[in-house]
Design a protein around this motif. Structure first.
Motif, PDB file in Angstrom:
ATOM      1  N   GLU A  32       0.997  18.976 -13.267  1.00 26.11           N
ATOM      2  CA  GLU A  32       2.052  19.845 -13.805  1.00 26.11           C
ATOM      3  C   GLU A  32       2.085  19.836 -15.326  1.00 26.11           C
ATOM      4  O   GLU A  32       2.585  20.763 -15.936  1.00 26.11           O
ATOM      5  N   ALA A  33       1.560  18.806 -15.972  1.00 25.91           N
ATOM      6  CA  ALA A  33       1.621  18.688 -17.432  1.00 25.91           C
ATOM      7  C   ALA A  33       0.974  19.861 -18.161  1.00 25.91           C
ATOM      8  O   ALA A  33       1.581  20.407 -19.074  1.00 25.91           O
ATOM      9  N   TRP A  35       1.854  10.237  -9.818  1.00 27.04           N
ATOM     10  CA  TRP A  35       1.146  10.291 -11.090  1.00 27.04           C
ATOM     11  C   TRP A  35       0.202  11.482 -11.125  1.00 27.04           C
ATOM     12  O   TRP A  35       0.146  12.214 -12.116  1.00 27.04           O
ATOM     13  N   ARG A  36      -0.542  11.704 -10.017  1.00 26.39           N
ATOM     14  CA  ARG A  36      -1.465  12.838  -9.958  1.00 26.39           C
ATOM     15  C   ARG A  36      -0.712  14.163 -10.042  1.00 26.39           C
ATOM     16  O   ARG A  36      -1.152  15.090 -10.718  1.00 26.39           O
ATOM     17  N   ALA A  49       0.796  -1.235   0.000  1.00 25.81           N
ATOM     18  CA  ALA A  49       0.000   0.000   0.000  1.00 25.81           C
ATOM     19  C   ALA A  49       0.825   1.279   0.000  1.00 25.81           C
ATOM     20  O   ALA A  49       0.538   2.187  -0.785  1.00 25.81           O
ATOM     21  N   PRO A  50       1.868   1.441   0.851  1.00 26.74           N
ATOM     22  CA  PRO A  50       2.606   2.711   0.821  1.00 26.74           C
ATOM     23  C   PRO A  50       3.211   3.014  -0.552  1.00 26.74           C
ATOM     24  O   PRO A  50       3.143   4.145  -1.031  1.00 26.74           O
ATOM     25  N   ALA A  51       3.783   1.998  -1.194  1.00 21.49           N
ATOM     26  CA  ALA A  51       4.375   2.219  -2.514  1.00 21.49           C
ATOM     27  C   ALA A  51       3.303   2.571  -3.538  1.00 21.49           C
ATOM     28  O   ALA A  51       3.500   3.455  -4.375  1.00 21.49           O
ATOM     29  N   LEU A  52       2.148   1.922  -3.457  1.00 18.71           N
ATOM     30  CA  LEU A  52       1.061   2.211  -4.397  1.00 18.71           C
ATOM     31  C   LEU A  52       0.513   3.616  -4.187  1.00 18.71           C
ATOM     32  O   LEU A  52       0.288   4.353  -5.155  1.00 18.71           O
ATOM     33  N   VAL A  53       0.335   4.028  -2.937  1.00 15.46           N
ATOM     34  CA  VAL A  53      -0.157   5.383  -2.646  1.00 15.46           C
ATOM     35  C   VAL A  53       0.847   6.423  -3.141  1.00 15.46           C
ATOM     36  O   VAL A  53       0.466   7.427  -3.753  1.00 15.46           O
ATOM     37  N   ASP A  54       2.137   6.191  -2.909  1.00 19.71           N
ATOM     38  CA  ASP A  54       3.159   7.126  -3.398  1.00 19.71           C
ATOM     39  C   ASP A  54       3.147   7.212  -4.920  1.00 19.71           C
ATOM     40  O   ASP A  54       3.254   8.297  -5.492  1.00 19.71           O
ATOM     41  N   ALA A  67       9.718  15.436  -8.484  1.00 15.67           N
ATOM     42  CA  ALA A  67       9.422  16.771  -9.024  1.00 15.67           C
ATOM     43  C   ALA A  67       9.575  17.846  -7.941  1.00 15.67           C
ATOM     44  O   ALA A  67      10.116  18.925  -8.193  1.00 15.67           O
ATOM     45  N   GLU A  68       9.112  17.537  -6.728  1.00 18.33           N
ATOM     46  CA  GLU A  68       9.235  18.507  -5.629  1.00 18.33           C
ATOM     47  C   GLU A  68      10.685  18.695  -5.228  1.00 18.33           C
ATOM     48  O   GLU A  68      11.130  19.810  -4.940  1.00 18.33           O
ATOM     49  N   ARG A  69      11.457  17.620  -5.240  1.00 21.68           N
ATOM     50  CA  ARG A  69      12.891  17.732  -4.925  1.00 21.68           C
ATOM     51  C   ARG A  69      13.605  18.610  -5.962  1.00 21.68           C
ATOM     52  O   ARG A  69      14.456  19.409  -5.626  1.00 21.68           O
TER      53      ARG A  69
END
Length: 186
Positions: free
Chosen positions: A117-118, A111-112, A101-106, A166-168
């Motif tokens: 940003e696209a 993706w969102r 779950a943590p990897a899927l949520v991240d 992207a935030e980094r």
């Protein structure tokens, strides 16, 4: 947001894993899930992976918080299986699926954010190709320092590990702008 999302996704994945085992081999799923084991597994996995610097005292010994979470989860799971027998083996499937779950949520959050940003990147492209050479060679205008306020707020809430790539990149770009400004103190 992240904690609640992980709770929900962990429970959905955990329930799915339990149901798969129940369909394939019903005797291994005699005891139904009586708690949000998928969510607990997801949080325990995240804690074990990410709480590397936090320590707690256990019987006067410093122990990594993530290790303590993993030990408690393993003891609980082991006691449940020993106490109820092989009818709880499907719980292991629920726990294994919940760990994802943590990897899927991240991944969903990245993706969102990428989709959000696209449109901004598309809007910045020139409408025509007849732009003069000197205009296209001008440096990009300085962006304001407050364009990273949302990133700094996220660091304050969730820590550096919660940042997407992207935030980094935005944070590093702002740091570089600050370092190369002639009026910045060094």
């Amino acid at each position: 947001g992240w904690l609640l999302s992980t709770y929900a996704v962990g429970n959905l994945l955990g329930g799915g894993g339990f149901l798969i085992v129940a369909r394939l081999n019903p005797p291994l799923a005699i005891f139904p899930l009586m708690m949000p084991i998928g969510a607990l597994a997801a949080w325990a996995w995240w804690g074990w992976r990410n709480l590397r610097t936090d320590t707690v005292l256990v019987f006067s010994q410093a122990v990594r918080a993530g290790d303590l979470i993993a030990i408690i989860a393993a003891v609980y799971i082991g006691m449940t299986i020993l106490g109820r027998g092989f009818g709880t083996v499907a719980w292991l499937a629920a726990i294994g699926c919940g760990i994802a779950a943590p990897a899927l949520v991240d991944a969903i959050n990245e993706w969102r954010e990428g989709r959000a940003e696209a449109p901004a990147r598309v809007a910045r492209r020139p409408a025509t190709r007849s732009i003069s050479r000197e205009r296209s060679e001008q440096p990009a205008p300085e962006t304001r320092d407050d364009d990273i306020d949302d990133v700094l707020a996220k660091i304050s809430r969730e820590g550096m590990d919660a940042l997407t790539d992207a935030e980094r990149a935005r944070l590093e770009a702002a740091r570089q702008r600050k370092l190369h400004r002639p009026d910045s103190p060094r």
